[in-house]
Write a protein that holds these residues in place. Structure first.
Motif, PDB file in Angstrom:
ATOM      1  N   GLY A  45       0.802  -1.223   0.000  1.00  0.00           N
ATOM      2  CA  GLY A  45       0.000   0.000   0.000  1.00  0.00           C
ATOM      3  C   GLY A  45       0.829   1.263   0.000  1.00  0.00           C
ATOM      4  N   ARG A  46       2.125   1.134  -0.105  1.00  0.00           N
ATOM      5  CA  ARG A  46       2.989   2.322  -0.057  1.00  0.00           C
ATOM      6  C   ARG A  46       3.162   2.908  -1.454  1.00  0.00           C
ATOM      7  N   ARG A  47       3.338   4.214  -1.518  1.00  0.00           N
ATOM      8  CA  ARG A  47       3.641   4.837  -2.810  1.00  0.00           C
ATOM      9  C   ARG A  47       5.129   4.596  -3.086  1.00  0.00           C
ATOM     10  N   VAL A  48       5.416   4.086  -4.288  1.00  0.00           N
ATOM     11  CA  VAL A  48       6.801   3.687  -4.594  1.00  0.00           C
ATOM     12  C   VAL A  48       7.241   4.256  -5.934  1.00  0.00           C
ATOM     13  N   PHE A  49       8.404   4.861  -5.941  1.00  0.00           N
ATOM     14  CA  PHE A  49       9.048   5.289  -7.186  1.00  0.00           C
ATOM     15  C   PHE A  49      10.206   4.316  -7.438  1.00  0.00           C
ATOM     16  N   LEU A  50      10.459   4.054  -8.709  1.00  0.00           N
ATOM     17  CA  LEU A  50      11.569   3.141  -9.037  1.00  0.00           C
ATOM     18  C   LEU A  50      12.459   3.804 -10.086  1.00  0.00           C
ATOM     19  N   ALA A  51      13.735   4.008  -9.737  1.00  0.00           N
ATOM     20  CA  ALA A  51      14.701   4.534 -10.709  1.00  0.00           C
ATOM     21  C   ALA A  51      15.205   3.359 -11.529  1.00  0.00           C
ATOM     22  N   VAL A  52      15.003   3.446 -12.840  1.00  0.00           N
ATOM     23  CA  VAL A  52      15.248   2.294 -13.713  1.00  0.00           C
ATOM     24  C   VAL A  52      16.450   2.542 -14.615  1.00  0.00           C
ATOM     25  N   GLY A  53      17.369   1.595 -14.624  1.00  0.00           N
ATOM     26  CA  GLY A  53      18.476   1.627 -15.585  1.00  0.00           C
ATOM     27  C   GLY A  53      18.426   0.365 -16.425  1.00  0.00           C
ATOM     28  N   ARG A  54      19.613  -0.048 -16.896  1.00  0.00           N
ATOM     29  CA  ARG A  54      19.697  -1.263 -17.702  1.00  0.00           C
ATOM     30  C   ARG A  54      19.263  -2.458 -16.852  1.00  0.00           C
ATOM     31  N   HIS A  55      18.365  -3.273 -17.353  1.00  0.00           N
ATOM     32  CA  HIS A  55      17.953  -4.458 -16.600  1.00  0.00           C
ATOM     33  C   HIS A  55      17.471  -5.526 -17.570  1.00  0.00           C
ATOM     34  N   ARG A  56      17.426  -6.767 -17.092  1.00  0.00           N
ATOM     35  CA  ARG A  56      17.133  -7.881 -17.993  1.00  0.00           C
ATOM     36  C   ARG A  56      16.048  -8.790 -17.442  1.00  0.00           C
ATOM     37  N   PRO A  57      14.797  -8.456 -17.702  1.00  0.00           N
ATOM     38  CA  PRO A  57      13.734  -9.336 -17.190  1.00  0.00           C
ATOM     39  C   PRO A  57      13.634 -10.634 -17.990  1.00  0.00           C
ATOM     40  N   LEU A  58      13.303 -11.690 -17.305  1.00  0.00           N
ATOM     41  CA  LEU A  58      13.034 -12.973 -17.971  1.00  0.00           C
ATOM     42  C   LEU A  58      11.674 -13.468 -17.495  1.00  0.00           C
ATOM     43  N   PRO A  59      10.925 -14.129 -18.383  1.00  0.00           N
ATOM     44  CA  PRO A  59       9.635 -14.672 -17.919  1.00  0.00           C
ATOM     45  C   PRO A  59       9.899 -15.823 -16.945  1.00  0.00           C
ATOM     46  N   ARG A  60       9.098 -15.921 -15.887  1.00  0.00           N
ATOM     47  CA  ARG A  60       9.296 -17.023 -14.940  1.00  0.00           C
ATOM     48  C   ARG A  60       9.124 -18.385 -15.642  1.00  0.00           C
ATOM     49  N   ASP A  95      15.630   8.397 -19.847  1.00  0.00           N
ATOM     50  CA  ASP A  95      15.976   7.159 -20.549  1.00  0.00           C
ATOM     51  C   ASP A  95      15.077   5.981 -20.174  1.00  0.00           C
ATOM     52  N   LEU A  96      13.926   6.278 -19.579  1.00  0.00           N
ATOM     53  CA  LEU A  96      13.049   5.173 -19.191  1.00  0.00           C
ATOM     54  C   LEU A  96      12.613   4.367 -20.417  1.00  0.00           C
TER      55      LEU A  96
END
Ligand SMILES: Cc1cc2nc3c(=O)[nH]c(=O)nc-3n(C[C@H](O)[C@H](O)[C@H](O)COP(=O)(O)OP(=O)(O)OC[C@H]3O[C@@H](n4cnc5c(N)ncnc54)[C@H](O)[C@@H]3O)c2cc1C
Length: 413
Positions: free
Chosen positions: A186-201, A275-276
């Motif tokens: 329930g918290r308000r959250v900001f996320l600073a995003v750089g290079r990242h590599r998501p993979l499907p579970r 650069d988002l």
């Protein structure tokens, strides 16, 4: 002063796996550990932490997960128990609460100064962990003093943070997991995003690690890479130990506000790169690349698995024009959680075996300083060199070099 053949520094999975082989070979050694066995799993993981690798991959020389859920993902406390049982299973010679303060060559051997005495050893194996010291940019010191700052290793649960919004810096696996948990609470959250590599579970009926294992990607060695010097420098795969995928779109669905990468901070003002969108596009490309690799493999290997619609995701509106300046007071940001990666600190080792940036120069753990070795580094030899399931192979190699003999693979308990 105690004289011993081999000193191993660190009793995490790397030190223990090596010790398992050395014990079987009756080689005299001691593990010096500043905390308890598996200290980093005890004290540097949040309460809801789960492994990202499935239980069937929780295996070390002579020991493996034997529970009822091989496809499940172990919680933090079970991971600690697993390592405790491992150490006990072969009476690993661990000296706990002994911090190594300095290592230096001395009269053709090595001297190891600790918080509890000095050792004289023929060789030293440094197994102090790849994820040793969390990173934080220098500008963090200029952030308004009222904003509470911590690293993910010190984060435990949402209710232990001050009231107010949180900014998580870094969209790697830890950053995204912590952002997700905070937003769901329930918290308000900001996320600073750089290079990242998501993979499907999961993809095409199987867990992602099943595919990586099956395709031989986890055991790929550094010699087969086009740019071996880049091995282990890229971002880690973003996943969660839950059935749901973890990526920016899911996080936004839970209320997280994504921003570009954090460039600077001054008082209450935070500035972000524009650069988002490019980070999201690169992440999408990475995910699509994984799916294509699996599809190609399925075809080559003639596997009978159902095709899966890649469901190309459109570029969402939030990726276009995220704010580049955010004011902590206005947004009521009370906490900044740094999830910006790790570095290693070997300033306590007096040997000319480091690059200018402080990384050990080694091949399969062996350095040019006779008797000084490393174990557990990311992509030290194989892609999974620093995984629970991968460190055993590197440990076997070092144990062979240390004992000068072939090893008997320990029976799995
Ligand atoms: C958040 C996170 C999640 C991860 N999830 C997974 C996962 O799901 N699956 C997987 O396979 N891998 C995972 N890993 C990667 C890897 O398994 C862990 O980093 C693991 O802890 C590495 O084991 P290690 O023995 O090399 O190092 P560590 O576990 O870091 O152990 C090093 C030990 O050395 C001790 N030490 C350090 N310095 C000194 C000193 N000067 N004197 C004495 N002792 C010292 C430390 O106290 C520590 O116990 C994860 C890593 C992180 C950071």
């Amino acid at each position: 002063m105690e004289k011993v053949e081999t000193v191993v520094i660190g009793a995490g999975q790397a030190g223990l796996a090596l010790s398992r082989y050395l014990t079987a070979a009756e080689h005299e050694h001691v593990l010096l550990e500043q905390g308890q066995v598996a200290q980093r799993w005890r004290s540097e993981r949040w309460d809801s932490f789960r492994l990202l690798t499935p239980n069937w991959q929780t295996r070390l020389p002579g020991h493996r997960y034997r529970g009822p859920a091989p496809e499940g993902f172990m919680r933090r406390d079970a991971v600690v128990r697993f390592f405790d049982e491992y150490a006990q299973s072969f009476s690993a010679p661990v000296m706990t609460d002994v911090r190594v303060r300095r290592v230096a060559p001395y009269a053709g051997r090595w001297r190891v100064w600790t918080s509890r005495g000095t050792y004289d050893a023929a060789r030293v194996v440094v197994a102090t962990g790849h994820y040793a010291a969390p990173r934080r940019p220098a500008f963090a010191d200029r952030l308004a003093s009222g904003v509470h700052q911590l690293f993910t290793r010190d984060y435990r649960s949402p209710d232990r943070l001050p009231d107010g919004a949180a900014l998580v810096v870094g969209a790697g696996p830890s950053g995204q997991q912590v952002a997700s948990e905070l937003a769901r609470s329930g918290r308000r959250v900001f996320l600073a995003v750089g290079r990242h590599r998501p993979l499907p579970r999961r993809y095409r009926e199987q867990d992602v690690y099943w595919w990586l294992d099956r395709m031989g990607l986890l055991t790929r060695t550094i010699d087969t890479l086009e740019n071996p010097h880049l091995a282990g420098t890229g971002p880690s795969a973003v996943l969660s130990g839950e059935p749901e995928d973890l990526d920016l779109r899911h996080l936004v669905g839970h209320g997280v506000v994504p921003l570009g990468h954090l460039r600077d901070a001054d008082g209450t003002s935070l500035s972000f790169a524009d650069d988002l969108l490019s980070s999201l596009v690169a992440a999408d490309r990475h995910t699509a690349g994984f799916r294509t690799r699996v599809d190609d493999y399925v075809e080559r290997a003639g596997l009978r698995v159902q095709p899966q619609d890649p469901a190309e995701a459109p570029i969402p509106a939030w990726a276009l024009g995220a704010p580049t300046v955010v004011n902590t007071s206005r947004e009521r940001i009370a906490t900044v959680i740094w999830a910006a990666g790790y570095r290693r600190d070997y300033s306590w080792i007096a040997a000319p075996v480091f690059t200018p940036s402080g990384e050990p120069i080694q091949r399969r753990g062996i350095t040019r300083a006779p008797g000084l070795m490393f174990l557990g580094l990311r992509f030290m030899y194989r892609r999974n060199s620093n995984f629970i399931d991968g460190v055993g192979a590197d440990a076997a190699y070092l144990a062979r070099r240390i004992t000068g003999s072939e090893l008997v693979e320990p029976a799995v308990a």
